[in-house]
Motif scaffolding. Structure first.
Motif, PDB file in Angstrom:
ATOM      1  N   LEU A   1      24.905   1.633  15.987  1.00  0.00           N
ATOM      2  CA  LEU A   1      24.647   1.102  17.307  1.00  0.00           C
ATOM      3  C   LEU A   1      23.737   2.245  17.918  1.00  0.00           C
ATOM      4  O   LEU A   1      23.033   1.935  18.816  1.00  0.00           O
ATOM      5  N   ASN A   2      23.974   3.367  17.697  1.00  0.00           N
ATOM      6  CA  ASN A   2      23.082   4.470  18.287  1.00  0.00           C
ATOM      7  C   ASN A   2      21.678   4.169  18.039  1.00  0.00           C
ATOM      8  O   ASN A   2      20.764   4.211  18.940  1.00  0.00           O
ATOM      9  N   LYS A   3      21.282   3.765  16.714  1.00  0.00           N
ATOM     10  CA  LYS A   3      19.992   3.392  16.424  1.00  0.00           C
ATOM     11  C   LYS A   3      19.656   2.389  17.111  1.00  0.00           C
ATOM     12  O   LYS A   3      18.426   1.813  17.676  1.00  0.00           O
ATOM     13  N   THR A   4      20.517   1.366  17.034  1.00  0.00           N
ATOM     14  CA  THR A   4      20.152   0.007  17.971  1.00  0.00           C
ATOM     15  C   THR A   4      19.880   0.195  19.308  1.00  0.00           C
ATOM     16  O   THR A   4      18.982  -0.579  19.761  1.00  0.00           O
ATOM     17  N   GLU A   5      20.634   1.005  20.074  1.00  0.00           N
ATOM     18  CA  GLU A   5      20.333   1.418  21.317  1.00  0.00           C
ATOM     19  C   GLU A   5      18.844   1.949  21.594  1.00  0.00           C
ATOM     20  O   GLU A   5      18.248   1.655  22.588  1.00  0.00           O
ATOM     21  N   GLY A   6      18.434   2.732  20.533  1.00  0.00           N
ATOM     22  CA  GLY A   6      17.202   3.506  20.686  1.00  0.00           C
ATOM     23  C   GLY A   6      16.159   2.201  20.586  1.00  0.00           C
ATOM     24  O   GLY A   6      15.264   2.479  21.448  1.00  0.00           O
ATOM     25  N   TYR A   7      16.203   1.427  19.872  1.00  0.00           N
ATOM     26  CA  TYR A   7      15.196   0.359  19.647  1.00  0.00           C
ATOM     27  C   TYR A   7      15.346  -0.543  20.873  1.00  0.00           C
ATOM     28  O   TYR A   7      14.359  -0.942  21.247  1.00  0.00           O
ATOM     29  N   LEU A   8      16.385  -0.737  21.475  1.00  0.00           N
ATOM     30  CA  LEU A   8      16.616  -1.721  22.565  1.00  0.00           C
ATOM     31  C   LEU A   8      15.785  -1.022  23.893  1.00  0.00           C
ATOM     32  O   LEU A   8      15.095  -1.496  24.697  1.00  0.00           O
ATOM     33  N   ASP A   9      16.158   0.364  23.861  1.00  0.00           N
ATOM     34  CA  ASP A   9      15.457   1.227  25.009  1.00  0.00           C
ATOM     35  C   ASP A   9      13.998   0.964  24.928  1.00  0.00           C
ATOM     36  O   ASP A   9      13.180   0.973  25.667  1.00  0.00           O
ATOM     37  N   LEU A  10      13.379   1.203  23.518  1.00  0.00           N
ATOM     38  CA  LEU A  10      12.018   1.057  23.472  1.00  0.00           C
ATOM     39  C   LEU A  10      11.207  -0.182  23.502  1.00  0.00           C
ATOM     40  O   LEU A  10      10.031  -0.269  24.179  1.00  0.00           O
TER      41      LEU A  10
END
Length: 241
Positions: free
Chosen positions: A84-93
């Protein structure tokens, strides 16, 4: 459903029965003189019923299995947290090219479910997240998300779902095992209670040492003491001592 007629734990009943059978054999002369009900056949029946109840006690094994499944599920959920942490990073990008706002992907809701132990919620909201990610996969891939990221996330959520189903099944099995066997334990306890009650009648005010052998509180203390000794020294507590 028949209710249990004893106040101790199921696993303690056959142990107490073993104590009762041993004491009965030792004091058989006094017991048989008091009532013809008491004989070697009565003690043998205690042994037989005690063995049957020992064999029925599956809750310990099932509980160990539940603990194992729970630990596996906990490990998977921790892996999900990291994903989920990685997902949040991709979504932010990729937030400028997604078809809904980042906050509507449901990451916060999944984390809340994790924090409160709502596994069903984690699974349901996790699958919803996968659906939205799949719909936006092109935009996310353009920002560096790996091609197998969504597939790996889906597999992780499916594994949590499988473990959750297995855990619920074993919890039901443990409960059903206890309910199905209650009559056998009650029947054994009726015999035990008869021996204990008679022993107290025979030795109260006569022999305080033997009286303890027929006093439930004393027998439970003995079980706890032997259990502690076994844990400390690796010994095995026997029920038919």
């Amino acid at each position: 459903m028949e209710s249990k007629n004893f106040k101790c734990k199921h696993e303690e009943v056959p142990v107490i029965a073993g104590f009762a059978a041993t004491s009965l054999r030792r004091d058989m002369s006094a017991f048989s003189d008091y009532s013809s009900l008491f004989s070697e056949s009565y003690a043998a029946e205690l042994d037989s019923r005690s063995k049957t109840c020992y064999e029925m006690i599956k809750s310990g094994a099932i509980t160990s299995q539940i603990k194992q499944v729970t630990q596996q599920m906990s490990d998977k959920v921790q892996s999900l947290r990291l994903s989920l942490n990685k997902t949040e990073g991709y979504l932010d990008l990729a937030k400028g090219s997604l078809d809904i706002a980042v906050e509507d992907f449901g990451l916060k809701a999944i984390r809340t479910c994790i924090n409160v132990g709502d596994t069903e919620g984690v699974i349901m909201k996790g699958h919803n997240l996968v659906t939205i990610l799949t719909r936006n996969q092109a935009a996310l891939l353009a920002k560096g998300m790996k091609a197998d990221f969504v597939t790996t996330l889906t597999t992780l959520i499916d594994e949590i779902a499988t473990l959750n189903k297995d855990q619920n099944s074993k919890l039901s099995e443990r409960s059903q095992t206890t309910n199905d066997n209650i009559k056998e334990f009650n029947d054994l306890w009726e015999m035990v209670a008869t021996v204990l009650k008679t022993g107290k009648l025979l030795y109260r005010g006569v022999d305080d040492v033997k009286l303890k052998d027929y006093t439930l509180d004393q027998l439970l203390k003995r079980i706890n003491a032997e259990g502690s000794s076994s844990a400390a020294g690796g010994a095995t507590t026997g029920g038919n001592n």
